[in-house]
Design an enzyme around this catalytic site. Structure first.
Site, short mmCIF file in Angstrom:
data_model
loop_
_atom_site.label_atom_id
_atom_site.label_comp_id
_atom_site.label_asym_id
_atom_site.label_seq_id
_atom_site.Cartn_x
_atom_site.Cartn_y
_atom_site.Cartn_z
N GLY A 143 0.78 -1.11 -0.07
CA GLY A 143 0.01 0.02 0.07
C GLY A 143 0.80 1.37 0.00
O GLY A 143 0.77 2.07 -0.89
N LYS A 144 1.78 1.11 0.82
CA LYS A 144 2.58 2.50 0.94
C LYS A 144 3.77 2.67 -0.41
O LYS A 144 3.87 3.92 -0.72
CB LYS A 144 3.46 2.51 2.12
CG LYS A 144 2.62 2.64 3.58
CD LYS A 144 3.39 2.58 4.91
CE LYS A 144 2.54 2.52 6.07
NZ LYS A 144 1.93 1.41 6.18
N ASP A 198 17.22 -9.13 3.62
CA ASP A 198 17.37 -8.89 5.07
C ASP A 198 17.30 -7.58 5.07
O ASP A 198 18.57 -6.96 4.77
CB ASP A 198 18.07 -9.61 5.88
CG ASP A 198 17.92 -9.52 7.40
OD1 ASP A 198 17.32 -8.26 7.85
OD2 ASP A 198 18.52 -10.21 8.20
N ARG A 206 5.33 -12.57 0.46
CA ARG A 206 4.85 -11.07 0.64
C ARG A 206 5.29 -10.29 -0.52
O ARG A 206 4.79 -9.16 -1.05
CB ARG A 206 5.31 -10.41 1.97
CG ARG A 206 4.39 -11.02 2.96
CD ARG A 206 5.12 -10.50 4.45
NE ARG A 206 5.07 -9.13 4.59
CZ ARG A 206 4.24 -8.44 4.91
NH1 ARG A 206 2.98 -8.85 5.51
NH2 ARG A 206 4.31 -7.13 5.18
N ASP A 237 8.84 0.80 7.53
CA ASP A 237 7.53 0.56 7.83
C ASP A 237 7.88 -0.98 8.48
O ASP A 237 7.43 -1.87 7.85
CB ASP A 237 6.50 0.65 6.73
CG ASP A 237 5.03 0.13 7.45
OD1 ASP A 237 4.85 0.68 8.40
OD2 ASP A 237 4.35 -0.66 6.78
N ASP A 273 11.44 -6.52 0.87
CA ASP A 273 10.91 -7.17 1.92
C ASP A 273 11.34 -8.59 2.09
O ASP A 273 11.64 -9.35 1.04
CB ASP A 273 9.41 -7.61 1.77
CG ASP A 273 8.42 -7.67 2.84
OD1 ASP A 273 7.79 -6.78 3.56
OD2 ASP A 273 8.47 -8.84 3.24
N CYS A 304 1.96 -0.04 12.92
CA CYS A 304 0.61 0.07 12.99
C CYS A 304 0.28 -0.64 14.47
O CYS A 304 -0.65 -1.55 14.64
CB CYS A 304 -0.11 -1.10 11.96
SG CYS A 304 0.65 -2.51 11.62
#
Length: 406
Positions: A208-209, A259, A231, A277, A226, A332
């Site tokens: 999303g970001k 990593d 993912r 994030d 990531d 979050c």
């Protein structure tokens, strides 16, 4: 006599207890009732957040247990005018343009106040508050960038629990908008990506970001990383669904699965902007979903090690940004241990271990310009925290901006 003895022996044998050795000892984990992961998460949050937030916790708690509110990030690569018209028909409004209107009103009021005070000989009170000149300049530049951003995200008014329908594909095969927690855009807005910047999204999935960064149309080069290959595959799918092939060539967008803690060594002093994030307890997900829940008993050690991992990722991001560049750290989670404490620890480690010196930036102007959309916590030592509330059930979202000193 013999018959009597036989009778007595049989009675004795019948009344004796016989001990039997089982092959395996029963384990407590198989005999005690299993507690759902979401229940464990709620118990943990009740114990910790009730102390952290005091009287605010009951309101936050019920909001976390209630369906989340979503925003619709408009795809600038689609037929934007048509999408804007369709979303407006739902009686939804763009919260970023509302914030831009607030900025305009504040600037007008500030100019009037300045003129009056200069006429009367009084000291001027700047829109961005009582700050030194450097902080005033940074806050003014950030407000100016907010006024000119190309991001558009629709949301329903406070108290309106309507939901956006799933996005449709346009004539190019691109989806028209992306449904996400509207608070997730705040770290992207705080990052203040300018035209021609090279940007690193250190923990990019699910995307999303990353998509929002591309929607600014300011990234000359975007590295999206990531650790999880699954993912990362989802990130690929998101970008294919929203971004034209010409805008995601290898010279413009690079997706990796490494990593993130190694990034400081691999590409030190490289990027203009870095978004970190980090993985966290994902408080809302942990309360509502059993699948992939970090409060599962087998993930206890992983959960306990989160603050260390987060600090290491942030240090890597601080090393990857060039001097004069900026890093935004976000989670979050509501946890102080994962938010302010991680930022403060990472700043210390970056300075002591790597000679990288950074300064937290004031983002209090976000509280003012976005107060009609989000509920902000007033007690953060550094950064800003969006609190879930039943009338505006976004978040939680913590974000903190750090400037690497030249």
């Amino acid at each position: 006599m013999a018959a009597c003895r036989g009778f007595l022996l049989r009675r004795i044998n019948d009344s004796c207890l016989t001990f039997r050795r089982h092959k395996f000892k029963k384990k407590w984990a198989t005999t005690l009732p299993k507690i759902p992961c979401s229940r464990l998460a709620l118990q943990y949050f009740d114990m910790n957040y009730s102390m952290q937030f005091g009287d605010l916790w009951p309101s936050i708690r019920i909001s976390l247990l209630t369906e989340q509110k979503y925003g619709a990030l408009v795809n600038n690569f689609s037929h934007k005018e048509t999408v804007l018209k369709n979303l407006s028909a739902f009686n939804a409004k763009d919260f970023i343009s509302e914030a831009q209107h607030v900025i305009s009103l504040l600037q007008i009021q500030n100019n009037l106040d300045t003129s009056e005070k200069m006429t009367s000989g009084e000291a001027s009170l700047n829109l961005v508050g009582q700050k030194n000149n450097a902080e005033k300049t940074q806050a003014t530049n950030l407000l100016s960038s907010l006024s000119n951003t190309k991001l558009t995200c629709f949301k329903f008014s406070r108290g309106d629990i309507s939901r956006f329908p799933q996005s449709r594909s346009d004539s190019f095969g691109l989806l028209e908008y992306y449904l996400m927690d509207a608070a997730s855009l705040l770290p992207v807005l705080a990052l203040d990506v300018q035209h021609g910047h090279s940007v690193l999204d250190l923990c990019a999935a699910p995307g999303g970001k990353t998509l929002a960064l591309l929607q600014t149309e300011n990234c000359q080069y975007l590295a999206a990383n990531d650790l999880s290959t699954s993912r990362s595959s989802r990130l690929h799918r998101v970008l294919r669904s929203y971004v034209p092939r010409a805008q995601r060539t290898e010279h413009k967008v690079c997706i990796t699965s490494q990593d993130g803690r190694l990034w400081g060594d691999a590409e030190a002093n490289t990027y203009d902007r870095v978004l970190v994030d980090v993985p966290c307890t994902t408080d809302r997900h942990s309360l509502l979903e059993e699948e992939n829940n970090i409060f599962h008993r087998i993930r206890t050690k992983q959960r306990q090690m989160l603050p260390l991992l987060q600090a290491e990722l942030l240090v890597a991001g601080l090393r990857a940004v060039r001097p004069g560049g900026e890093v935004v750290y976000s989670t979050c989670s509501l946890s102080q241990l994962q938010n302010e404490c991680v930022v403060e620890r990472a700043v210390e480690l970056a300075a002591s271990d790597h000679g990288v010196h950074v300064k937290p930036q004031d983002l209090s102007c976000f509280r003012e310009v976005f107060k009609n959309t989000f509920n902000f916590f007033q007690g953060c030592r550094v950064g800003e925290l969006v609190l879930p509330h039943l009338t505006a059930n976004f978040g939680p979202m913590f974000f903190c901006k750090l400037l690497r000193i030249e």
